[in-house]
Structure formats: structure tokens, C-alpha cells
Design an enzyme around this catalytic site. Structure first.
Site, PDB file in Angstrom:
ATOM      1  N   SER A 174       8.288   3.578   4.950  1.00 51.99           N
ATOM      2  CA  SER A 174       9.491   4.168   4.163  1.00 51.99           C
ATOM      3  C   SER A 174       9.253   4.027   2.674  1.00 51.99           C
ATOM      4  O   SER A 174       7.863   4.235   2.383  1.00 51.99           O
ATOM      5  CB  SER A 174      10.625   3.242   4.449  1.00 51.99           C
ATOM      6  OG  SER A 174      11.667   3.786   3.966  1.00 51.99           O
ATOM      7  N   ASP A 184       1.029  -1.291   0.061  1.00 54.42           N
ATOM      8  CA  ASP A 184      -0.084  -0.056   0.009  1.00 54.42           C
ATOM      9  C   ASP A 184       0.952   1.125   0.176  1.00 54.42           C
ATOM     10  O   ASP A 184       1.965   1.156   0.892  1.00 54.42           O
ATOM     11  CB  ASP A 184      -0.877  -0.082   1.308  1.00 54.42           C
ATOM     12  CG  ASP A 184      -2.020  -1.146   1.202  1.00 54.42           C
ATOM     13  OD1 ASP A 184      -1.913  -1.961   0.274  1.00 54.42           O
ATOM     14  OD2 ASP A 184      -2.772  -1.003   2.250  1.00 54.42           O
ATOM     15  N   HIS A 224       4.752  -7.285  -0.148  1.00 52.62           N
ATOM     16  CA  HIS A 224       4.693  -8.618  -0.698  1.00 52.62           C
ATOM     17  C   HIS A 224       5.018  -8.922  -2.122  1.00 52.62           C
ATOM     18  O   HIS A 224       5.682  -7.880  -2.671  1.00 52.62           O
ATOM     19  CB  HIS A 224       3.042  -8.818  -0.781  1.00 52.62           C
ATOM     20  CG  HIS A 224       2.371  -8.893   0.473  1.00 52.62           C
ATOM     21  ND1 HIS A 224       1.708 -10.007   0.920  1.00 52.62           N
ATOM     22  CD2 HIS A 224       2.067  -7.702   1.309  1.00 52.62           C
ATOM     23  CE1 HIS A 224       1.227  -9.511   2.196  1.00 52.62           C
ATOM     24  NE2 HIS A 224       1.434  -8.364   2.599  1.00 52.62           N
TER      25      HIS A 224
END
Length: 290
Positions: free
Chosen positions: A258, A91, A148
Site C-alpha cells: 500500500s 521499502d 518502521h
């Protein structure tokens, strides 16, 4: 403009490693009702949708760190399983997207940084990925912080590259040239069906560490030299300790927010045409096709 200049000036002289270490220590302390209150305030400030998380009850999180690395209910992030589609790994917000031109990656108007320096001064990888494509996604403090796999593949190499710990928010990333080659980072090289792919996790201020799902913490401890781990993979045969990840499986996580930069070799993939700088993206959505 003056505000941005002052902020950059302060960041240059701030004891970033010490500040990060203190924040990391405090975030892992069990402070009971204080921890719960801080999490509650954080959720309100950043408008975090706890219904998306695997454990929505804030009393589940005994430390602030556990809340930062919270897991999602992945049913809220359906994975695009088209065999020719590559998905977003996190995200976040797109900070940069486009072509790598003559070993340079666009950061902001008037600033391009070196691919060669970004990946740890590896001539072979530089030649493979030069004139390829890149996407830079920023994970703000409010975002889900786990990363992911964009496509099924096997890990070939991890490279730790030392550096400083500037913040990677929009003000800094749009004004401090070479930010992503100044900050410490971890490079993951994967082999996939469509070819090689690089994931670069950029460290930042208050990001206490970067974890991989199979290895644990890669930083800290911090050492002032490049460290390389070559993973077991010889002549297309998997060895016992090889790391094979399917599309959508977890690579690792940041302790706080980050940036993740993904690199592709030239003439292999096409980005989803709706993607642009400033667009919000989510794990599992279409990133590119091949």
C-alpha cells in the site's frame, strides 16, 4: 489513455470490500503445496530477493499471508543512527514529495488533495502541519511490507478514518484525484525530539488489514465512522501503557502492499536532496535531517 480510463471506470464499480475480504480469506488458508507453488511463482514474477529475508526458505511460509508479511534480516537494512537524521520507514518508491501549501498536498499535475481531510478533519493538527512537508511512499506487492519508526518517539494518538479501497498503484494514484482521502487509512501521531510527526498508512484493494506492533489489527473490523485512540502520555511523563519506539523499531505492517504518507510541521526538517518522485528507497536510509 483509454486503458487508464477503463481501469478507473472498472475500479469505481468493483465490489472492493468483498473482493478484499475474499482475497484475505484465501491468503490465510493453508494450501500446502499449492501455497508453496504460488509463493514460488510470485517470487519469480516480482524478482524478490529472498536472501534479504529472515527466513529465505519458502517452505517456512505455510500461508500466502505469512509470506506477504515476511520479516527481513535487518542486517540488510542498516539504520542511519546519526542523532540529527530521520530515516525512511519502509521499502518502496516515492510517489510524491514536497511542501504542503495552504492545506493542499500535491498528488499529480492538476490535482491536490486536502491535508484537513487526509488526517481526519482535525483542526488543531491541520494548523500544526499546514505549510509543512510530506513524502508519499508506495509499497508494491513485491516490497517488504513492514513499517518502521523514522525517529525515536512516543505515540500520542491513532485515528482510524473509514473510506473505500481503491488500488494505490501508479496508474490509479496518478489519475484518480483525492485517492488518498477517498481510501480508508490509519493516522499515527508521534512526539519526537524534533517535534510532532504523522505517519499515515493508506488502505487499498486486497490490503486485508493494517496491524500495529503493540495493538494488533486496526482494520478490520471496519466501521463507518472515525475512531480515535488517545495513548497514555500526560505532562511529559510516560504512563505504564505508553508506546515508546526507537528509530528503526517496527510500527506495524500491511497485509499486502500500500502507501505510507509522512508529514512534518513547517521549518523543522530538510529532505535528503537526492530524493525525488520515482526513486526507490529502503528502510534505514536517510530521509531528512534537522
Amino acid at each position: 489513455m483509454k486503458k487508464k480510463i477503463y481501469l478507473l471506470y472498472i475500479q469505481r464499480f468493483l465490489p472492493k470490500f468483498f473482493f478484499t475480504k475474499i482475497c484475505g480469506y484465501l491468503s490465510k488458508k493453508k494450501l500446502n503445496i499449492i501455497t508453496t507453488f504460488l509463493i514460488f511463482i510470485f517470487i519469480k514474477i516480482y524478482k524478490i530477493n529472498m536472501k534479504e529475508t529472515k527466513y529465505p526458505n519458502i517452505f517456512y511460509y505455510k500461508t500466502f499471508h505469512k509470506f506477504f508479511i515476511r520479516k527481513l534480516n535487518m542486517s540488510n537494512r542498516p539504520i542511519d543512527n546519526n542523532k540529527n537524521h530521520i530515516i525512511h520507514n519502509s521499502d518502496g518508491i516515492i510517489n510524491g514529495i514536497g511542501n504542503i501549501k495552504k492545506n493542499k498536498i500535491f498528488q499529480f499535475k492538476g490535482c491536490k488533495f486536502s491535508l484537513y481531510n487526509l488526517i481526519g478533519q482535525d483542526y488543531n493538527l491541520n494548523n500544526i502541519f499546514d505549510n509543512g512537508k510530506f513524502i508519499n511512499v508506495y509499497l508494491s506487492p513485491k516490497n517488504y511490507h513492514r513499517i518502521h519508526m523514522s525517529y525515536t518517539g512516543i505515540l500520542l494518538k491513532i485515528v482510524y478514518i473509514p473510506g473505500t479501497l481503491f488500488p494505490v498503484n501508479n496508474i490509479i494514484s496518478h489519475n484518480l484525484c483525492n485517492l488518498f482521502t477517498l481510501n480508508e487509512r490509519v493516522v499515527f501521531l508521534f512526539k519526537t525530539q524534533f517535534g510532532l510527526m504523522i505517519k499515515i498508512l493508506i488502505g487499498a484493494q486486497i490490503v486485508g488489514s493494517i496491524y500495529s506492533s503493540w495493538y494488533g489489527p486496526i482494520i478490520p473490523p471496519r466501521k463507518n465512522k472515525i475512531i480515535i485512540w488517545n495513548w497514555p502520555y500526560i505532562n511529559n511523563f510516560y504512563k505504564k501503557d505508553s508506546v515508546f519506539l526507537k528509530k528503526g523499531e517496527e510500527i506495524g505492517y500491511f497485509s499486502i502492499g500500500s502507501t505510507v504518507i509522512t508529514l512534518f510541521p513547517p521549518k523543522i526538517i530538510k529532505f535528503n536532496p537526492i530524493l525525488k518522485i520515482g526513486k526507490t528507497v529502503k528502510v534505514g536510509e536517510l530521509l531528512a535531517s534537522f
